[in-house]
Design a protein around this motif. Structure first.
Motif, PDB file in Angstrom:
ATOM      1  N   ILE A 178       3.899   1.034  -6.557  1.00 50.03           N
ATOM      2  CA  ILE A 178       2.552   1.330  -6.055  1.00 50.03           C
ATOM      3  C   ILE A 178       2.082   2.736  -6.406  1.00 50.03           C
ATOM      4  N   GLY A 179       2.953   3.569  -6.960  1.00 49.94           N
ATOM      5  CA  GLY A 179       2.550   4.922  -7.331  1.00 49.94           C
ATOM      6  C   GLY A 179       2.704   5.898  -6.175  1.00 49.94           C
ATOM      7  N   MET A 180       2.766   7.180  -6.514  1.00 54.37           N
ATOM      8  CA  MET A 180       3.043   8.207  -5.520  1.00 54.37           C
ATOM      9  C   MET A 180       1.927   8.342  -4.492  1.00 54.37           C
ATOM     10  N   GLU A 181       0.659   8.331  -4.938  1.00 51.34           N
ATOM     11  CA  GLU A 181      -0.446   8.526  -4.005  1.00 51.34           C
ATOM     12  C   GLU A 181      -0.532   7.394  -2.987  1.00 51.34           C
ATOM     13  N   ASP A 182      -0.424   6.152  -3.467  1.00 53.11           N
ATOM     14  CA  ASP A 182      -0.463   5.019  -2.546  1.00 53.11           C
ATOM     15  C   ASP A 182       0.763   5.012  -1.636  1.00 53.11           C
ATOM     16  N   TYR A 183       1.890   5.460  -2.181  1.00 51.71           N
ATOM     17  CA  TYR A 183       3.103   5.533  -1.369  1.00 51.71           C
ATOM     18  C   TYR A 183       2.924   6.521  -0.216  1.00 51.71           C
ATOM     19  N   LYS A 184       2.327   7.680  -0.514  1.00 59.08           N
ATOM     20  CA  LYS A 184       2.094   8.678   0.529  1.00 59.08           C
ATOM     21  C   LYS A 184       1.140   8.149   1.593  1.00 59.08           C
ATOM     22  N   MET A 185       0.079   7.449   1.151  1.00 60.03           N
ATOM     23  CA  MET A 185      -0.871   6.900   2.113  1.00 60.03           C
ATOM     24  C   MET A 185      -0.197   5.839   2.981  1.00 60.03           C
ATOM     25  N   LEU A 186       0.639   5.018   2.352  1.00 58.59           N
ATOM     26  CA  LEU A 186       1.355   3.984   3.096  1.00 58.59           C
ATOM     27  C   LEU A 186       2.301   4.604   4.115  1.00 58.59           C
ATOM     28  N   ARG A 187       3.036   5.631   3.682  1.00 59.02           N
ATOM     29  CA  ARG A 187       4.032   6.259   4.545  1.00 59.02           C
ATOM     30  C   ARG A 187       3.398   7.091   5.658  1.00 59.02           C
ATOM     31  N   ASN A 188       2.348   7.842   5.311  1.00 54.72           N
ATOM     32  CA  ASN A 188       1.794   8.814   6.256  1.00 54.72           C
ATOM     33  C   ASN A 188       0.658   8.278   7.120  1.00 54.72           C
ATOM     34  N   PHE A 189       0.033   7.172   6.685  1.00 55.33           N
ATOM     35  CA  PHE A 189      -1.104   6.662   7.462  1.00 55.33           C
ATOM     36  C   PHE A 189      -0.962   5.190   7.839  1.00 55.33           C
ATOM     37  N   VAL A 190      -0.775   4.327   6.833  1.00 60.38           N
ATOM     38  CA  VAL A 190      -0.794   2.885   7.096  1.00 60.38           C
ATOM     39  C   VAL A 190       0.331   2.476   8.043  1.00 60.38           C
ATOM     40  N   VAL A 191       1.562   2.867   7.724  1.00 61.99           N
ATOM     41  CA  VAL A 191       2.700   2.463   8.553  1.00 61.99           C
ATOM     42  C   VAL A 191       2.595   3.020   9.972  1.00 61.99           C
ATOM     43  N   PRO A 192       2.312   4.330  10.150  1.00 63.82           N
ATOM     44  CA  PRO A 192       2.138   4.820  11.525  1.00 63.82           C
ATOM     45  C   PRO A 192       1.006   4.119  12.270  1.00 63.82           C
ATOM     46  N   ALA A 193      -0.083   3.807  11.558  1.00 64.57           N
ATOM     47  CA  ALA A 193      -1.204   3.121  12.204  1.00 64.57           C
ATOM     48  C   ALA A 193      -0.795   1.729  12.663  1.00 64.57           C
ATOM     49  N   LEU A 194      -0.065   1.009  11.822  1.00 65.71           N
ATOM     50  CA  LEU A 194       0.393  -0.330  12.195  1.00 65.71           C
ATOM     51  C   LEU A 194       1.313  -0.275  13.409  1.00 65.71           C
ATOM     52  N   HIS A 195       2.222   0.688  13.410  1.00 65.90           N
ATOM     53  CA  HIS A 195       3.135   0.830  14.548  1.00 65.90           C
ATOM     54  C   HIS A 195       2.363   1.139  15.830  1.00 65.90           C
ATOM     55  N   GLN A 196       1.333   1.978  15.722  1.00 64.20           N
ATOM     56  CA  GLN A 196       0.557   2.343  16.908  1.00 64.20           C
ATOM     57  C   GLN A 196      -0.268   1.163  17.409  1.00 64.20           C
TER      58      GLN A 196
END
Length: 221
Positions: A178-196
């Protein structure tokens, strides 16, 4: 339900009535793919257009004599709207003011939305550009507290069933794909948002749709 635009599985088809055509060339001027040409003083379908007809309907709309019919999508001649100059136009400042007043709301009244208003929103959305390549646009509509609760429950179940994908050990394996930028967005925003979202849902709080009385999800199909 679906808002019809162009079908990706079929090209547009242009039919020109030679008895009505006067060869004015208006259709040729608006077609950006070279699907129409003037030959023997009449409009005809070009043999080698650039991309092929995407059935945008512009040629049919501008023909002053109704000589053109476009098929291959759900558009019909009755869908065309004539602007006779009496319709009030919005100037730049009015349009800018409308954009500037837009707000993202997360607090809603417990009030049902009139179905007529819902239909008006869908009618307005049907005039959105179809994009390239042309595709149908589907829309999921859920209305009221019950629909909100059911959607949230389904969403939480989906996230829970796929939670291994979003686990910390798994995320690094996704980075090459998915590339570095999408990986960072997934790790820093998407995953925490889903958990919340899941965590709050378990406490009876909806931070996915915020219990909005009406929600719409548009998607390409």
């Amino acid at each position: 339900m679906a808002i019809p635009t162009t079908r990706t599985s079929e090209n547009g088809h242009i039919q020109i009535d030679s008895l009505l055509c006067t060869g004015c060339g208006a259709c040729v001027q608006v077609c950006q793919d070279g699907c129409i040409e003037i030959k023997y003083q009449l409009a005809q379908s070009a043999p080698n257009p650039l991309l092929g007809c995407v059935a945008c309907g512009h040629c049919m709309a501008v023909c002053p004599h109704g000589a053109i019919v476009v098929s291959g999508r759900t558009i019909q001649r009755k869908d065309l709207i004539d602007f006779d100059g009496t319709i009030q136009q919005v100037d730049y400042n009015q349009l800018l003011a409308l954009f500037q007043r837009r707000r993202s709301m997360r607090n809603f009244l417990e009030k049902e939305i009139d179905p007529q208003l819902t239909q008006q929103i869908l009618n307005a959305a049907s005039f959105a550009p179809m994009g390239v390549p042309p595709s149908d646009v589907g829309v999921v509509v859920w209305q009221g507290a019950k629909a909100n609760a059911e959607f949230l429950a389904d969403f939480v179940d989906l996230v829970q069933s796929q939670k291994w994908i979003f686990s910390r050990p798994m995320l690094p394996f996704l980075r090459p794909f998915i590339g570095m930028e999408d990986y960072k967005m997934l790790r820093n925003f998407v995953v925490p948002a889903l958990h919340q979202i899941v965590k709050d849902a378990q406490k009876g709080k909806n931070i996915l749709t915020y219990n909005a009385p009406l929600a719409m999800y548009f998607y390409g199909s």
